[in-house]
Design a protein around this motif. Structure first.
Motif, PDB file in Angstrom:
ATOM      1  N   LEU A  11      77.679  58.052 -13.163  1.00  0.00           N
ATOM      2  CA  LEU A  11      77.598  59.255 -12.346  1.00  0.00           C
ATOM      3  C   LEU A  11      76.385  59.219 -11.420  1.00  0.00           C
ATOM      4  O   LEU A  11      75.437  58.453 -11.652  1.00  0.00           O
ATOM      5  CB  LEU A  11      77.519  60.481 -13.255  1.00  0.00           C
ATOM      6  CG  LEU A  11      78.709  60.693 -14.199  1.00  0.00           C
ATOM      7  CD1 LEU A  11      78.470  61.896 -15.097  1.00  0.00           C
ATOM      8  CD2 LEU A  11      79.999  60.860 -13.413  1.00  0.00           C
ATOM      9  N   PRO A  12      76.390  60.043 -10.373  1.00  0.00           N
ATOM     10  CA  PRO A  12      75.188  60.155  -9.541  1.00  0.00           C
ATOM     11  C   PRO A  12      74.038  60.691 -10.391  1.00  0.00           C
ATOM     12  O   PRO A  12      74.255  61.483 -11.325  1.00  0.00           O
ATOM     13  CB  PRO A  12      75.601  61.157  -8.458  1.00  0.00           C
ATOM     14  CG  PRO A  12      76.724  61.936  -9.065  1.00  0.00           C
ATOM     15  CD  PRO A  12      77.460  60.965  -9.935  1.00  0.00           C
ATOM     16  N   LEU A  13      72.840  60.255 -10.085  1.00  0.00           N
ATOM     17  CA  LEU A  13      71.686  60.604 -10.915  1.00  0.00           C
ATOM     18  C   LEU A  13      70.725  61.532 -10.195  1.00  0.00           C
ATOM     19  O   LEU A  13      70.554  61.456  -8.974  1.00  0.00           O
ATOM     20  CB  LEU A  13      70.930  59.336 -11.329  1.00  0.00           C
ATOM     21  CG  LEU A  13      71.735  58.265 -12.058  1.00  0.00           C
ATOM     22  CD1 LEU A  13      70.847  57.068 -12.374  1.00  0.00           C
ATOM     23  CD2 LEU A  13      72.372  58.818 -13.328  1.00  0.00           C
ATOM     24  N   ALA A  14      70.100  62.402 -10.968  1.00  0.00           N
ATOM     25  CA  ALA A  14      69.023  63.239 -10.453  1.00  0.00           C
ATOM     26  C   ALA A  14      67.707  62.517 -10.698  1.00  0.00           C
ATOM     27  O   ALA A  14      67.403  62.137 -11.836  1.00  0.00           O
ATOM     28  CB  ALA A  14      69.023  64.597 -11.163  1.00  0.00           C
ATOM     29  N   ALA A  24      75.201  68.738  -9.181  1.00  0.00           N
ATOM     30  CA  ALA A  24      75.609  69.339  -7.912  1.00  0.00           C
ATOM     31  C   ALA A  24      76.511  68.384  -7.136  1.00  0.00           C
ATOM     32  O   ALA A  24      77.580  68.772  -6.632  1.00  0.00           O
ATOM     33  CB  ALA A  24      74.386  69.715  -7.085  1.00  0.00           C
ATOM     34  N   GLN A  25      76.094  67.133  -7.046  1.00  0.00           N
ATOM     35  CA  GLN A  25      76.913  66.144  -6.356  1.00  0.00           C
ATOM     36  C   GLN A  25      78.194  65.858  -7.134  1.00  0.00           C
ATOM     37  O   GLN A  25      79.269  65.690  -6.538  1.00  0.00           O
ATOM     38  CB  GLN A  25      76.133  64.839  -6.137  1.00  0.00           C
ATOM     39  CG  GLN A  25      76.911  63.822  -5.321  1.00  0.00           C
ATOM     40  CD  GLN A  25      76.128  62.561  -4.981  1.00  0.00           C
ATOM     41  OE1 GLN A  25      76.681  61.628  -4.392  1.00  0.00           O
ATOM     42  NE2 GLN A  25      74.858  62.530  -5.334  1.00  0.00           N
ATOM     43  N   LEU A  26      78.094  65.833  -8.462  1.00  0.00           N
ATOM     44  CA  LEU A  26      79.272  65.585  -9.277  1.00  0.00           C
ATOM     45  C   LEU A  26      80.322  66.673  -9.072  1.00  0.00           C
ATOM     46  O   LEU A  26      81.521  66.380  -9.002  1.00  0.00           O
ATOM     47  CB  LEU A  26      78.888  65.485 -10.752  1.00  0.00           C
ATOM     48  CG  LEU A  26      80.050  65.274 -11.729  1.00  0.00           C
ATOM     49  CD1 LEU A  26      80.830  64.007 -11.392  1.00  0.00           C
ATOM     50  CD2 LEU A  26      79.538  65.216 -13.169  1.00  0.00           C
ATOM     51  N   CYS A  27      79.900  67.906  -8.962  1.00  0.00           N
ATOM     52  CA  CYS A  27      80.846  68.997  -8.719  1.00  0.00           C
ATOM     53  C   CYS A  27      81.619  68.780  -7.423  1.00  0.00           C
ATOM     54  O   CYS A  27      82.836  69.002  -7.363  1.00  0.00           O
ATOM     55  CB  CYS A  27      80.116  70.339  -8.680  1.00  0.00           C
ATOM     56  SG  CYS A  27      79.610  70.965 -10.307  1.00  0.00           S
ATOM     57  N   THR A 247      79.038  58.174  -6.096  1.00  0.00           N
ATOM     58  CA  THR A 247      78.721  58.958  -4.904  1.00  0.00           C
ATOM     59  C   THR A 247      79.996  59.599  -4.360  1.00  0.00           C
ATOM     60  O   THR A 247      81.112  59.137  -4.635  1.00  0.00           O
ATOM     61  CB  THR A 247      78.116  58.091  -3.785  1.00  0.00           C
ATOM     62  OG1 THR A 247      79.112  57.156  -3.333  1.00  0.00           O
ATOM     63  CG2 THR A 247      76.879  57.340  -4.275  1.00  0.00           C
ATOM     64  N   LEU A 248      79.814  60.625  -3.556  1.00  0.00           N
ATOM     65  CA  LEU A 248      80.954  61.262  -2.901  1.00  0.00           C
ATOM     66  C   LEU A 248      81.639  60.287  -1.952  1.00  0.00           C
ATOM     67  O   LEU A 248      82.872  60.305  -1.791  1.00  0.00           O
ATOM     68  CB  LEU A 248      80.485  62.507  -2.149  1.00  0.00           C
ATOM     69  CG  LEU A 248      81.571  63.358  -1.473  1.00  0.00           C
ATOM     70  CD1 LEU A 248      82.573  63.873  -2.497  1.00  0.00           C
ATOM     71  CD2 LEU A 248      80.938  64.521  -0.713  1.00  0.00           C
ATOM     72  N   LYS A 252      85.637  59.295  -1.708  1.00  0.00           N
ATOM     73  CA  LYS A 252      86.414  59.340  -0.473  1.00  0.00           C
ATOM     74  C   LYS A 252      87.070  57.995  -0.175  1.00  0.00           C
ATOM     75  O   LYS A 252      88.242  57.935   0.244  1.00  0.00           O
ATOM     76  CB  LYS A 252      85.514  59.751   0.695  1.00  0.00           C
ATOM     77  CG  LYS A 252      85.040  61.197   0.640  1.00  0.00           C
ATOM     78  CD  LYS A 252      84.095  61.497   1.800  1.00  0.00           C
ATOM     79  CE  LYS A 252      83.620  62.945   1.772  1.00  0.00           C
ATOM     80  NZ  LYS A 252      82.663  63.246   2.878  1.00  0.00           N
ATOM     81  N   ASP A 253      86.328  56.922  -0.372  1.00  0.00           N
ATOM     82  CA  ASP A 253      86.888  55.595  -0.108  1.00  0.00           C
ATOM     83  C   ASP A 253      88.066  55.314  -1.034  1.00  0.00           C
ATOM     84  O   ASP A 253      89.138  54.878  -0.576  1.00  0.00           O
ATOM     85  CB  ASP A 253      85.809  54.530  -0.301  1.00  0.00           C
ATOM     86  CG  ASP A 253      86.350  53.127  -0.072  1.00  0.00           C
ATOM     87  OD1 ASP A 253      86.920  52.887   1.013  1.00  0.00           O
ATOM     88  OD2 ASP A 253      86.240  52.279  -0.975  1.00  0.00           O
TER      89      ASP A 253
END
Length: 373
Positions: A11-14, A24-27, A247-248, A252-253
């Protein structure tokens, strides 16, 4: 069901902290994934040092009705010492995820010594009872071992609904991973396959230029990673391919070519075979950065980070006096144990799905990087 699943292992990390996913990015990632009609999410007890399940609860379960998604989790069999603990962990996982049932539930890593542990704890019978009670809809297991072992398990336990194996074009004919042989074994037993490590921990998203050129010439608009995921998804007995998206942009990709999935042509199979030959000639250590080894290291050695640096450094020109990898190794060794701190206990190797001889490679890592420390 569409053939792409969201793997919640990378997952994206803080603040670049593995134990703190960027929720926030995961949402945002979850929202887009669901909006495009992809419902499958896969987590596990160990992911992100136990924080993946909590992130699932906050970013998925608490924000969407239960009917909007499919959730998979896994019994951490390596932690189980007695049969009574199965219920403790299962109940804890339901609570950690905030759900009343799991759509898919797996025994985590049925390779090596876990096969005996599974029989000693009667975990297959335990999960069958959970399925009868409606607490699990489909039961299966993830697997990192040889095809003959898989054949034995499926022969003894025809009650499983599916298997999850590592499958990618780099490991398709690998004598250790045996992607093709394991796939064919599952197919022989009539068990649908869920694919993990289709991009081999990012390895197949960052390939040598020569291999990338093969793909760009044929499909200029498709990402390098898309070839790995489409290869896995193109096999008829594959029901789903998991992608560990960080990442978002990666979401998307993946959606751009999996929303209206087009299976491989014969020519494309030939291209990935050529690419595999090129890549295999450039990779020193076949590490996927799953980080299982770290959980067992008494010296807190950042094994996956060091192996990634070593692989990258091995691709550098030999005439270079300095590389960025050398600097990064210096930084990492200030936070974690150095490669030379390894005491040779071997606990990391018992956890490695890729069967890497970690202790020997750590000696080579130390020799390459520690002369300038």
């Amino acid at each position: 069901m569409k053939k792409l699943g969201f793997g919640l292992m990378r997952l994206p990390l803080a603040n670049d902290d593995f134990s703190h996913p960027d929720k926030a990015q995961l949402c945002d990632m979850v929202d887009l994934f669901l909006a495009k009609g992809f419902p499958y999410f896969d987590t596990a007890w160990f992911y992100h040092n136990g924080q993946s399940e909590a992130a699932v609860k906050e970013c998925l379960v608490e924000r969407y009705p239960r009917s909007a998604f499919l959730l998979a989790d896994k019994m951490p069999l390596v932690l189980i010492r007695k049969e009574s603990e199965l219920e403790e962990y299962f109940s804890a996982q339901l609570a950690r995820c905030g759900v009343d049932y799991f759509d898919y539930y797996l025994i985590h890593d049925m390779g090596g010594n876990r096969r005996k542990a599974a029989e000693d704890t009667h975990v297959f019978a335990f999960l069958s009872e959970k399925k009868k009670a409606g607490l699990v809809k489909q039961i299966g297991f993830s697997f990192h071992d040889t095809a003959d072992v898989l054949d034995g398990i499926l022969t003894e336990h025809p009650e499983v609904d599916f298997v999850q194996i590592q499958l990618n074009y780099l490991d398709w004919e690998n004598d250790t991973i045996q992607s093709r042989k394991c796939y064919e074994t599952a197919k022989k037993h009539g068990k649908p396959v869920i694919v993990m490590e289709p991009v081999k921990g990012g390895t197949l998203a960052n390939i040598p230029q020569e291999a990338e050129n093969l793909f760009r010439t044929y499909h200029p608009d498709l990402s390098v990673a898309s070839w790995a995921i489409r290869f896995a998804a193109s096999h008829e007995n594959v029901m789903l391919v998991l992608s560990g998206m960080s990442t978002l942009e990666q979401v998307k990709d993946n959606l751009s070519y999996m929303e209206n999935f087009s299976p491989f042509t014969g020519e494309e199979y030939g291209l990935v075979q050529k690419a595999a030959e090129i890549i295999n000639g450039s990779i020193a250590i076949p590490c996927t950065e799953c980080a299982y080894c770290i959980n067992k290291c008494p010296k807190d050695i950042a094994i996956p980070k060091y192996f990634a640096l070593y692989n990258a450094d091995m691709r550098e020109l030999g005439t270079k006096a300095w590389t960025a990898q050398t600097m990064l190794y210096r930084h990492f060794s200030e936070q974690f144990g150095k490669a030379s701190d390894c005491i040779g206990c071997g606990q990391c190797e018992t956890m490695c799905p890729q069967h890497i001889h970690i202790r020997e490679w750590l000696k080579k890592v130390a020799a390459r990087f520690e002369g300038t420390l």
